[in-house]
Every structure is written in C-alpha cells, then in structure tokens.
Write a protein that holds these residues in place. Structure first.
Motif, PDB file in Angstrom:
ATOM      1  N   ALA A   1      -8.897   4.599  -5.616  1.00  0.00           N
ATOM      2  CA  ALA A   1      -8.253   3.863  -6.708  1.00  0.00           C
ATOM      3  C   ALA A   1      -9.142   3.837  -7.945  1.00  0.00           C
TER       4      ALA A   1
ATOM      5  N   HIS B   1     -10.636   3.775   0.213  1.00  0.00           N
ATOM      6  CA  HIS B   1      -9.382   3.594  -0.533  1.00  0.00           C
ATOM      7  C   HIS B   1      -9.656   2.955  -1.894  1.00  0.00           C
ATOM      8  N   GLU B   2     -10.661   2.069  -1.943  1.00  0.00           N
ATOM      9  CA  GLU B   2     -11.036   1.466  -3.223  1.00  0.00           C
ATOM     10  C   GLU B   2     -11.660   2.517  -4.139  1.00  0.00           C
TER      11      GLU B   2
ATOM     12  N   CYS C   1      -1.319  11.045   1.853  1.00  0.00           N
ATOM     13  CA  CYS C   1      -1.482   9.598   1.683  1.00  0.00           C
ATOM     14  C   CYS C   1      -0.358   8.848   2.398  1.00  0.00           C
TER      15      CYS C   1
ATOM     16  N   GLU D   1      -0.422   3.130  -3.338  1.00  0.00           N
ATOM     17  CA  GLU D   1      -1.435   4.175  -3.176  1.00  0.00           C
ATOM     18  C   GLU D   1      -0.906   5.573  -3.491  1.00  0.00           C
TER      19      GLU D   1
ATOM     20  N   ARG E   1       0.825  -1.209   0.000  1.00  0.00           N
ATOM     21  CA  ARG E   1       0.000   0.000   0.000  1.00  0.00           C
ATOM     22  C   ARG E   1       0.864   1.266   0.000  1.00  0.00           C
TER      23      ARG E   1
ATOM     24  N   PHE F   1      -6.741  -3.054  -6.295  1.00  0.00           N
ATOM     25  CA  PHE F   1      -7.244  -2.545  -5.025  1.00  0.00           C
ATOM     26  C   PHE F   1      -8.413  -3.377  -4.505  1.00  0.00           C
TER      27      PHE F   1
END
Length: 223
Positions: A146, A142-143, A209, A99, A95, A158
């Motif tokens: 992405a 977070h998905e 992030c 990310e 991650r 993700f």
C-alpha cells in the motif's frame, strides 16, 4: 477478559498522560497477560505494533521501555490512532475491495526501494519462528505494498487495517486456521504477487491479489 485493543489504548493513555515517560520500563509480557487476560501472542502483537511506530523499544534480556522519541511518535498518531471496532469478516470484505483497487497505483508509482521493502517482508515472514511473527510480517508486507502507491490517505487506511489485525479476535482465527501447509501457500502467494508487481504486470497482480485474499478468507471464515 479484555481485548488487545484495550491493552493498546491503556499503553497509549499512559504515554499520552506522561505517566510513562521516555526510558520508563513497561510491565513484563507475563504481567500484561495477567492484567488484561490476553495470550502471550496477543500481547506481543500489540507491543510489536507500538515498537514499529516508534513508541517503545525492546531489549532482549532487559525488557520493554518507552522510546526516547516517544513525543514525536505520539504526534504522528495524533490525527486518529484508535482502530475501529471491526470484525474479521468486515476487515476481509474491505481488503477484497481496497487491495486490488490500488494495484494500478502501485504498479505506476513503486520504486526500487519499495520493492526491496516488499522482498524484505517476504524474507522475514519466511524466516519467522512463530505464527505471531509470521503474521506481523504478513501485515507489514501488505502495508508496504500500500505504501508503494505513494498516497498518504491510502497508507493511513492500511495502517488502520493492520491495527485491526492486532486485535485478539483476528489472532484467534489465525491460530485456529493455521497449518504449516497454509503458511507455505501464503508465502508462495506473497512471492508471486511481489514478482508481478516488480514486472509492472497490473492485470496479473490484481488476479493474484484477489486469489490470495479469497484464500485467506476461506481459511479464516469458511467461505
């Protein structure tokens, strides 16, 4: 003692073999806990993930059922649905690389609808009545970030990462490290990150992030 992954794969096998067809009522959460030796929270995370993918439906006071759209949902998983056997440390390392790396794509490609989805995930996470529900919407946020890159490969990666988060080892670490203060910190960090993305401020979004993920790793893993 089984893992959450074992439960997920057992349910998927019953669906793929058509042992459980559309409308079939699944065992209760208590029965699944007993059969697989899992906590109620772990079972709920697995069911929430399968529900989010359209494989099952849940009715309060009635139970969990195989979705009427199960065939289509299974087809969408057919490209490779099984999560990798990944430790929390491996997941956090990945991650921290992945990310921040997609921030430029998100800043360049995100739409108004994408930002609305991010805000919804923040809202739902802040309103969550349990750690398990908060963790679900944390992962969904977070998905959603992405997904705002609008790149099918990145979205698939993700989704797989969120499947790893549904495993019991991750949930155990979350419960051990969870405090009301840390949850408030995460909520604030989520809001700040989404705000930077909405401002199309890539440099600040990357910094936020990295700071957020480093904070999560320190709380979970101690470094």
């Amino acid at each position: 003692m089984y893992s959450a992954l074992t439960l997920r794969e057992a349910i998927l096998e019953n669906l793929k073999s058509r042992t459980w067809r559309a409308g079939h009522r699944l065992p209760t959460e208590r029965e699944l806990c007993g059969q697989f030796g899992l906590s109620r929270g772990a079972v709920r995370r697995v069911l929430a993930d399968l529900k989010g993918r359209g494989l099952i439906t849940q009715t309060v006071g009635s139970g969990t059922y195989v979705s009427e759209a199960v065939a289509q949902a299974l087809a969408e998983l057919s490209h490779g649905e099984s999560p990798l056997a990944t430790s929390p440390a491996e997941l956090m390392s990945a991650r921290l690389v992945l990310e921040p790396a997609i921030i430029a794509m998100v800043v360049g490609n995100a739409t108004t609808a994408d930002f609305a989805r991010m805000e919804e995930c923040c809202d739902r996470g802040e309103a969550a009545a349990s750690l398990e529900e908060f963790e679900l919407w944390d992962g969904r946020l977070h998905e959603a970030i992405a997904g705002a890159a609008h790149n099918a490969f990145i979205s698939a990666v993700f989704q797989r990462m969120n499947e790893v988060r549904a495993q019991s080892e991750w949930g155990m670490l979350k419960r051990r490290s969870a405090t009301p203060e840390r949850r408030l910190d995460y909520q604030r960090e989520h809001r700040e990150l989404v705000a930077a993305l909405k401002d199309r401020d890539g440099a600040r979004a990357v910094q936020l992030c990295l700071e957020h993920l480093t904070h999560v790793r320190r709380n979970l893993l101690g470094y």
